[in-house]
Structures are given as C-alpha cells and as structure tokens.
Design an enzyme around this catalytic site. Structure first.
Site, PDB file in Angstrom:
ATOM      1  N   ILE A  16      39.754  89.251  80.364  1.00 38.65           N
ATOM      2  CA  ILE A  16      40.238  90.518  80.910  1.00 38.65           C
ATOM      3  C   ILE A  16      41.647  90.831  80.405  1.00 38.65           C
ATOM      4  O   ILE A  16      41.958  91.971  80.054  1.00 38.65           O
ATOM      5  CB  ILE A  16      40.196  90.461  82.461  1.00 38.65           C
ATOM      6  CG1 ILE A  16      38.736  90.376  82.947  1.00 38.65           C
ATOM      7  CG2 ILE A  16      40.897  91.670  83.072  1.00 38.65           C
ATOM      8  CD1 ILE A  16      38.572  90.140  84.453  1.00 38.65           C
ATOM      9  N   ARG A  36      48.697  80.348  76.379  1.00 33.67           N
ATOM     10  CA  ARG A  36      49.001  78.918  76.244  1.00 33.67           C
ATOM     11  C   ARG A  36      48.497  78.448  74.892  1.00 33.67           C
ATOM     12  O   ARG A  36      48.997  77.503  74.314  1.00 33.67           O
ATOM     13  CB  ARG A  36      48.327  78.124  77.361  1.00 33.67           C
ATOM     14  CG  ARG A  36      48.967  78.357  78.712  1.00 33.67           C
ATOM     15  CD  ARG A  36      48.335  77.492  79.765  1.00 33.67           C
ATOM     16  NE  ARG A  36      46.896  77.719  79.875  1.00 33.67           N
ATOM     17  CZ  ARG A  36      46.118  77.127  80.768  1.00 33.67           C
ATOM     18  NH1 ARG A  36      46.643  76.275  81.626  1.00 33.67           N
ATOM     19  NH2 ARG A  36      44.830  77.390  80.824  1.00 33.67           N
ATOM     20  N   TYR A 142      40.211  79.521  95.485  1.00 31.95           N
ATOM     21  CA  TYR A 142      40.333  80.737  94.669  1.00 31.95           C
ATOM     22  C   TYR A 142      40.484  81.981  95.553  1.00 31.95           C
ATOM     23  O   TYR A 142      41.374  82.804  95.339  1.00 31.95           O
ATOM     24  CB  TYR A 142      39.093  80.846  93.785  1.00 31.95           C
ATOM     25  CG  TYR A 142      39.067  82.018  92.838  1.00 31.95           C
ATOM     26  CD1 TYR A 142      39.858  82.032  91.691  1.00 31.95           C
ATOM     27  CD2 TYR A 142      38.235  83.113  93.073  1.00 31.95           C
ATOM     28  CE1 TYR A 142      39.825  83.103  90.806  1.00 31.95           C
ATOM     29  CE2 TYR A 142      38.183  84.183  92.188  1.00 31.95           C
ATOM     30  CZ  TYR A 142      38.980  84.171  91.057  1.00 31.95           C
ATOM     31  OH  TYR A 142      38.941  85.228  90.188  1.00 31.95           O
ATOM     32  N   ILE A 175      32.781  90.205  86.232  1.00 32.08           N
ATOM     33  CA  ILE A 175      33.058  90.791  84.924  1.00 32.08           C
ATOM     34  C   ILE A 175      32.582  89.809  83.859  1.00 32.08           C
ATOM     35  O   ILE A 175      32.748  88.589  84.013  1.00 32.08           O
ATOM     36  CB  ILE A 175      34.588  91.043  84.768  1.00 32.08           C
ATOM     37  CG1 ILE A 175      35.157  91.848  85.961  1.00 32.08           C
ATOM     38  CG2 ILE A 175      34.906  91.709  83.432  1.00 32.08           C
ATOM     39  CD1 ILE A 175      34.619  93.254  86.137  1.00 32.08           C
TER      40      ILE A 175
HETATM   41  N1  LIG Z   1      35.746  87.331  85.112  1.00 33.84           N
HETATM   42  C1  LIG Z   1      35.582  87.767  86.346  1.00 33.84           C
HETATM   43  O1  LIG Z   1      34.459  88.025  86.792  1.00 33.84           O
HETATM   44  C2  LIG Z   1      36.766  87.985  87.245  1.00 33.84           C
HETATM   45  C3  LIG Z   1      36.524  88.605  88.476  1.00 33.84           C
HETATM   46  C4  LIG Z   1      37.586  88.837  89.335  1.00 33.84           C
HETATM   47  C5  LIG Z   1      38.852  88.459  88.969  1.00 33.84           C
HETATM   48  N2  LIG Z   1      39.077  87.838  87.777  1.00 33.84           N
HETATM   49  C6  LIG Z   1      40.452  87.473  87.471  1.00 33.84           C
HETATM   50  O2  LIG Z   1      40.849  88.088  86.282  1.00 33.84           O
HETATM   51  C7  LIG Z   1      41.815  87.264  85.614  1.00 33.84           C
HETATM   52  C8  LIG Z   1      41.348  86.999  84.193  1.00 33.84           C
HETATM   53  O3  LIG Z   1      40.081  86.377  84.286  1.00 33.84           O
HETATM   54  P1  LIG Z   1      39.120  86.177  83.018  1.00 33.84           P
HETATM   55  O4  LIG Z   1      37.749  86.338  83.497  1.00 33.84           O
HETATM   56  O5  LIG Z   1      39.616  86.967  81.867  1.00 33.84           O
HETATM   57  O6  LIG Z   1      39.361  84.619  82.790  1.00 33.84           O
HETATM   58  P2  LIG Z   1      39.347  83.741  81.485  1.00 33.84           P
HETATM   59  O7  LIG Z   1      38.511  84.367  80.429  1.00 33.84           O
HETATM   60  O8  LIG Z   1      39.022  82.379  81.989  1.00 33.84           O
HETATM   61  O9  LIG Z   1      40.893  83.798  81.029  1.00 33.84           O
HETATM   62  C9  LIG Z   1      41.893  83.305  81.865  1.00 33.84           C
HETATM   63  C10 LIG Z   1      43.232  83.575  81.217  1.00 33.84           C
HETATM   64  O10 LIG Z   1      44.268  83.026  82.070  1.00 33.84           O
HETATM   65  C11 LIG Z   1      45.071  82.162  81.285  1.00 33.84           C
HETATM   66  N3  LIG Z   1      45.645  81.082  82.076  1.00 33.84           N
HETATM   67  C12 LIG Z   1      45.019  80.239  82.922  1.00 33.84           C
HETATM   68  N4  LIG Z   1      45.902  79.370  83.448  1.00 33.84           N
HETATM   69  C13 LIG Z   1      47.110  79.669  82.924  1.00 33.84           C
HETATM   70  C14 LIG Z   1      48.403  79.138  83.058  1.00 33.84           C
HETATM   71  N5  LIG Z   1      48.673  78.085  83.854  1.00 33.84           N
HETATM   72  N6  LIG Z   1      49.421  79.701  82.375  1.00 33.84           N
HETATM   73  C15 LIG Z   1      49.187  80.733  81.558  1.00 33.84           C
HETATM   74  N7  LIG Z   1      47.981  81.288  81.364  1.00 33.84           N
HETATM   75  C16 LIG Z   1      46.954  80.753  82.041  1.00 33.84           C
HETATM   76  C17 LIG Z   1      44.132  81.625  80.229  1.00 33.84           C
HETATM   77  O11 LIG Z   1      44.874  81.079  79.167  1.00 33.84           O
HETATM   78  P3  LIG Z   1      44.244  79.897  78.238  1.00 33.84           P
HETATM   79  O12 LIG Z   1      43.386  80.561  77.222  1.00 33.84           O
HETATM   80  O13 LIG Z   1      45.456  79.254  77.664  1.00 33.84           O
HETATM   81  O14 LIG Z   1      43.464  78.997  79.160  1.00 33.84           O
HETATM   82  C18 LIG Z   1      43.363  82.885  79.868  1.00 33.84           C
HETATM   83  O15 LIG Z   1      44.114  83.698  79.016  1.00 33.84           O
HETATM   84  C19 LIG Z   1      41.937  85.999  86.456  1.00 33.84           C
HETATM   85  O16 LIG Z   1      43.065  86.119  87.311  1.00 33.84           O
HETATM   86  C20 LIG Z   1      40.666  85.990  87.257  1.00 33.84           C
HETATM   87  O17 LIG Z   1      40.811  85.282  88.462  1.00 33.84           O
HETATM   88  C21 LIG Z   1      38.057  87.595  86.903  1.00 33.84           C
END
Ligand SMILES: NC(=O)c1ccc[n+]([C@@H]2O[C@H](COP(=O)([O-])OP(=O)(O)OC[C@H]3O[C@@H](n4cnc5c(N)ncnc54)[C@H](OP(=O)(O)O)[C@@H]3O)[C@@H](O)[C@H]2O)c1
Length: 236
Positions: A16, A36, A142, A175
C-alpha cells in the site's frame, strides 16, 4: 490541481505504501519514502529507516528535509502482523506489533510535527485497518495497535487543529498485498463473502483516498476515520 507538497510515506518500498507514493508523485508532489530494504517507486527519494528506532526516523527526516524541504505531509503506513490466538500469543508478538504499528506512528508523527508547527501547515495520515474497530480473531495485538491510532489522531487534532494541521485515519479493509497473500485461500474466500463489495480492494484505491486527504480540498477534515473497505466496516 493541488499545491505540490513535500511528502514522506513510511514503508513505501512495497504494498500500500508504494501505491501511495506512486499516486502522490502522479499528483505532482515531492515524495520521499522510507524503506528498510529495496527502493520506492520511480520519482521518489528513498531513505532507510526502521520505525521502531527513533534515531533512524530522525536521520531519515533530516535527509529528506535537506533534499526536498520540510515535510508537509506524512503518511504513517509501515505496519506488521503477527497473528495468533490470545492464549498462544507471546508477549513479544504483542509488543513488537504495537511498537511497530502504534509506536512507529508516534515516532514518525512526533518528528514530522516539529516542522509542521513551524510552518503552520501539515497533513498527517495514519494507516489503520478495518480490524481496528471490527476486531479479528487472532489479532488482539494488531487490532489494538490499529484502534489506538484513532485516539492518536483525535487527540492530535485537538492539540494542533488550530495550526493548519489535520490528522486523519484511513482504515483499509482487505487489500491485495503481501500481507493478505499469506492468508490461506479458504480464509480469503470466506472474507470475500463477508465484504459487501464481494472483493478485496487494491492498493491504488487506498492511495487515491490518502492523496485526497493530503490535498488542498481536505483542509477542513480532521480526526476522521475514512474506511476503504468495500463496506465491510459499515462506515467505522
Ligand atoms: N493489506 C491489507 O489488507 C491491509 C488492510 C488494512 C490495513 N493495512 C495496513 O496498511 C499498511 C501497509 O500494509 P501492506 O499490506 O502494504 O503491507 P506489506 O505489503 O506487508 O508492507 C508493509 C510495509 O511496512 C514496512 N515496515 C514494516 N515494519 C517496519 C519497520 N519496523 N520499519 C519500517 N518499515 C517497516 C515494510 O518494510 P519492509 O519491506 O522493509 O519489510 C513494508 O514496506 C500497514 O500498516 C497495514 O497494517 C493493510
């Protein structure tokens, strides 16, 4: 057209966050992302930062400010899951998720607020989840971290609302990203059945909402929770 701003998106190397960065670049903003590992999309500046470490967050902001100017829009997007039923959840599973999702937002927004208060302008967007208010089995850690972002944004709105700064929460539903790809097919199908739109959303759909919240048009919106969830949370 909106005023071009300097923007920082955490976790902009994939998922996202990457889509948010792409959309903000397309809308003419100067965009930096933290990663990271890996890089942000084309047209962005990538800085290395771990949101659990305030020194690394500070260094990332300093680098962005030197290159792109003071950060006017910050999107606290970086987040993790470590799902498990409460009885089996270790303390580390709980604290690490809260420290990344909530503590990370605290560190990033605190650092961003300095320049925003000085400029008397800012847009703060916290990426929460439908699960924060809806709950999810196996997600005590979470969901707690994501629900807390609502209190965070609302308290901040009361603190800085008079200084031209808004703080809002975007609550995505399911998502299509790496985070949901790890769910078993059966579970994904079950979730789809419960979503009024009957499908998962795209990262681009979340990104468009965040770009709008960052724009001139959203100056009078603060302390809000905006769902992007196909109706799953029924407005919460
Ligand atoms: N996908 C869904 O269905 C969904 C739904 C609701 C909310 N969200 C929220 O949307 C946000 C993005 O989710 P996503 O689905 O895109 O997840 P994702 O594909 O797993 O990506 C997570 C991102 O967060 C970064 N990250 C994790 N821990 C970190 C840390 N300690 N310091 C810096 N960066 C860090 C990761 O970096 P690295 O690549 O270095 O690990 C990556 O860029 C999150 O907050 C998630 O909770 C997602």
């Amino acid at each position: 057209m909106t005023t071009p701003r300097t923007v920082l998106v955490t976790g902009g190397n994939r998922g996202i966050g990457r889509a948010i960065a792409e959309e903000l670049v397309a809308q003419g903003h100067r965009v930096a992302v933290t990663a990271r590992s890996g890089q942000g999309p084309e047209g962005t500046m990538t800085v290395v930062a771990d949101v659990t470490d305030s020194a690394s967050v500070d260094a990332a902001f300093t680098a962005v400010e030197a290159e792109l100017g003071p950060v006017e829009v910050v999107v606290a997007n970086a987040g993790i899951t470590k799902d498990g039923l409460l009885m089996r959840m270790t303390e580390e599973d709980f604290t690490s998720v809260v420290d990344t999702n909530l503590g990370g937002a605290f560190r990033v927004v605190k650092r961003a607020s300095k320049g925003m208060l000085k400029a008397r302008f800012g847009r703060i967007v916290l990426v929460s989840s439908v699960v924060g208010l809806y709950g999810g089995p196996g997600q005590v850690n979470y969901a707690s971290s994501k629900a807390a972002l609502v209190g965070f944004a609302r308290s901040l709105t009361r603190e800085v609302g008079a200084r031209g700064i808004t703080a809002n929460v975007v609550a995505p539903g399911f998502i299509e990203t790496d985070m949901t790809a790890v769910l078993p097919d059966e579970q994904q199908a079950e979730y789809r059945r419960t979503i009024p739109a009957q499908r998962f959303g795209t990262a681009g759909e979340v990104a468009k909402t965040i770009a709008w919240l960052s724009s001139d048009d959203a100056a009078y919106i603060s302390g809000a929770v905006i769902p992007v969830d196909g109706g799953l949370g029924m407005g919460h």
